[in-house]
Design a protein around this motif. Sequence first.
Motif, PDB file in Angstrom:
ATOM      1  N   TYR A  25       0.834  -1.206   0.000  1.00 35.88           N
ATOM      2  CA  TYR A  25       0.000   0.000   0.000  1.00 35.88           C
ATOM      3  C   TYR A  25       0.868   1.255   0.000  1.00 35.88           C
ATOM      4  O   TYR A  25       0.636   2.182  -0.785  1.00 35.88           O
ATOM      5  N   ASN A  26       1.847   1.306   0.885  1.00 38.02           N
ATOM      6  CA  ASN A  26       2.668   2.517   0.983  1.00 38.02           C
ATOM      7  C   ASN A  26       3.510   2.739  -0.263  1.00 38.02           C
ATOM      8  O   ASN A  26       3.673   3.877  -0.703  1.00 38.02           O
ATOM      9  N   ARG A  27       4.019   1.662  -0.833  1.00 36.76           N
ATOM     10  CA  ARG A  27       4.745   1.793  -2.104  1.00 36.76           C
ATOM     11  C   ARG A  27       3.798   2.332  -3.174  1.00 36.76           C
ATOM     12  O   ARG A  27       4.141   3.233  -3.934  1.00 36.76           O
ATOM     13  N   GLN A  45      -3.368  -3.154  -6.019  1.00 40.09           N
ATOM     14  CA  GLN A  45      -4.004  -4.460  -6.232  1.00 40.09           C
ATOM     15  C   GLN A  45      -3.281  -5.552  -5.443  1.00 40.09           C
ATOM     16  O   GLN A  45      -3.924  -6.426  -4.859  1.00 40.09           O
ATOM     17  N   ARG A  46      -1.945  -5.496  -5.404  1.00 42.50           N
ATOM     18  CA  ARG A  46      -1.191  -6.483  -4.615  1.00 42.50           C
ATOM     19  C   ARG A  46      -1.521  -6.339  -3.136  1.00 42.50           C
ATOM     20  O   ARG A  46      -1.642  -7.335  -2.411  1.00 42.50           O
ATOM     21  N   SER A  47      -1.672  -5.113  -2.666  1.00 39.91           N
ATOM     22  CA  SER A  47      -2.054  -4.891  -1.274  1.00 39.91           C
ATOM     23  C   SER A  47      -3.396  -5.550  -0.977  1.00 39.91           C
ATOM     24  O   SER A  47      -3.569  -6.203   0.053  1.00 39.91           O
ATOM     25  N   LEU A  48      -4.330  -5.408  -1.919  1.00 37.77           N
ATOM     26  CA  LEU A  48      -5.656  -6.002  -1.731  1.00 37.77           C
ATOM     27  C   LEU A  48      -5.633  -7.520  -1.876  1.00 37.77           C
ATOM     28  O   LEU A  48      -6.469  -8.207  -1.282  1.00 37.77           O
ATOM     29  N   ASP A  51      -4.741  -8.415   1.623  1.00 37.88           N
ATOM     30  CA  ASP A  51      -5.819  -8.091   2.563  1.00 37.88           C
ATOM     31  C   ASP A  51      -6.965  -7.459   1.780  1.00 37.88           C
ATOM     32  O   ASP A  51      -6.945  -6.260   1.516  1.00 37.88           O
ATOM     33  N   PRO A  52      -7.959  -8.255   1.391  1.00 37.94           N
ATOM     34  CA  PRO A  52      -9.058  -7.755   0.556  1.00 37.94           C
ATOM     35  C   PRO A  52      -9.886  -6.643   1.198  1.00 37.94           C
ATOM     36  O   PRO A  52     -10.618  -5.956   0.501  1.00 37.94           O
ATOM     37  N   ASP A  53      -9.765  -6.465   2.505  1.00 40.99           N
ATOM     38  CA  ASP A  53     -10.549  -5.447   3.211  1.00 40.99           C
ATOM     39  C   ASP A  53      -9.728  -4.208   3.584  1.00 40.99           C
ATOM     40  O   ASP A  53     -10.167  -3.406   4.401  1.00 40.99           O
ATOM     41  N   TYR A  54      -8.542  -4.064   3.001  1.00 42.43           N
ATOM     42  CA  TYR A  54      -7.669  -2.931   3.335  1.00 42.43           C
ATOM     43  C   TYR A  54      -8.328  -1.647   2.824  1.00 42.43           C
ATOM     44  O   TYR A  54      -8.293  -1.330   1.637  1.00 42.43           O
ATOM     45  N   ALA A  55      -8.937  -0.905   3.737  1.00 39.11           N
ATOM     46  CA  ALA A  55      -9.787   0.233   3.364  1.00 39.11           C
ATOM     47  C   ALA A  55      -9.039   1.298   2.566  1.00 39.11           C
ATOM     48  O   ALA A  55      -9.554   1.802   1.566  1.00 39.11           O
ATOM     49  N   GLN A  56      -7.846   1.666   2.993  1.00 42.02           N
ATOM     50  CA  GLN A  56      -7.119   2.711   2.282  1.00 42.02           C
ATOM     51  C   GLN A  56      -6.788   2.290   0.857  1.00 42.02           C
ATOM     52  O   GLN A  56      -6.875   3.089  -0.069  1.00 42.02           O
ATOM     53  N   ALA A  57      -6.411   1.033   0.678  1.00 44.36           N
ATOM     54  CA  ALA A  57      -6.100   0.543  -0.669  1.00 44.36           C
ATOM     55  C   ALA A  57      -7.359   0.523  -1.531  1.00 44.36           C
ATOM     56  O   ALA A  57      -7.308   0.894  -2.704  1.00 44.36           O
TER      57      ALA A  57
END
Length: 81
Positions: A25-27, A45-48, A51-57
């Motif tokens: 996410y930060n990258r 997309q890799r962040s999700l 973690d499919p529920d990562y709100a910020q992503a």
Amino acid sequence: GLFDEAIAEFQIAISMEPDHPYFHYNRAHLLKQRNQIEEARSAFQRSLEKDPDYAQALYYLGELELTAGNTEAMVELWERL
């Protein structure tokens, strides 16, 4: 520059802990700030994937989709928030 160094640091962190959604996410967020949109989209997309529920992503990927004119994709992402 500073963004390049930060992106490189997150890339190192990803290589050490590839399943940690925060690093992806930060990258992605830094890439977005550098206007490297396709790379940012992939990193969000890799962040999700991690973690499919990562709100910020979900939010920022939706924002990228909206900017690209992909309203349906944005709605799908933001409905998951």
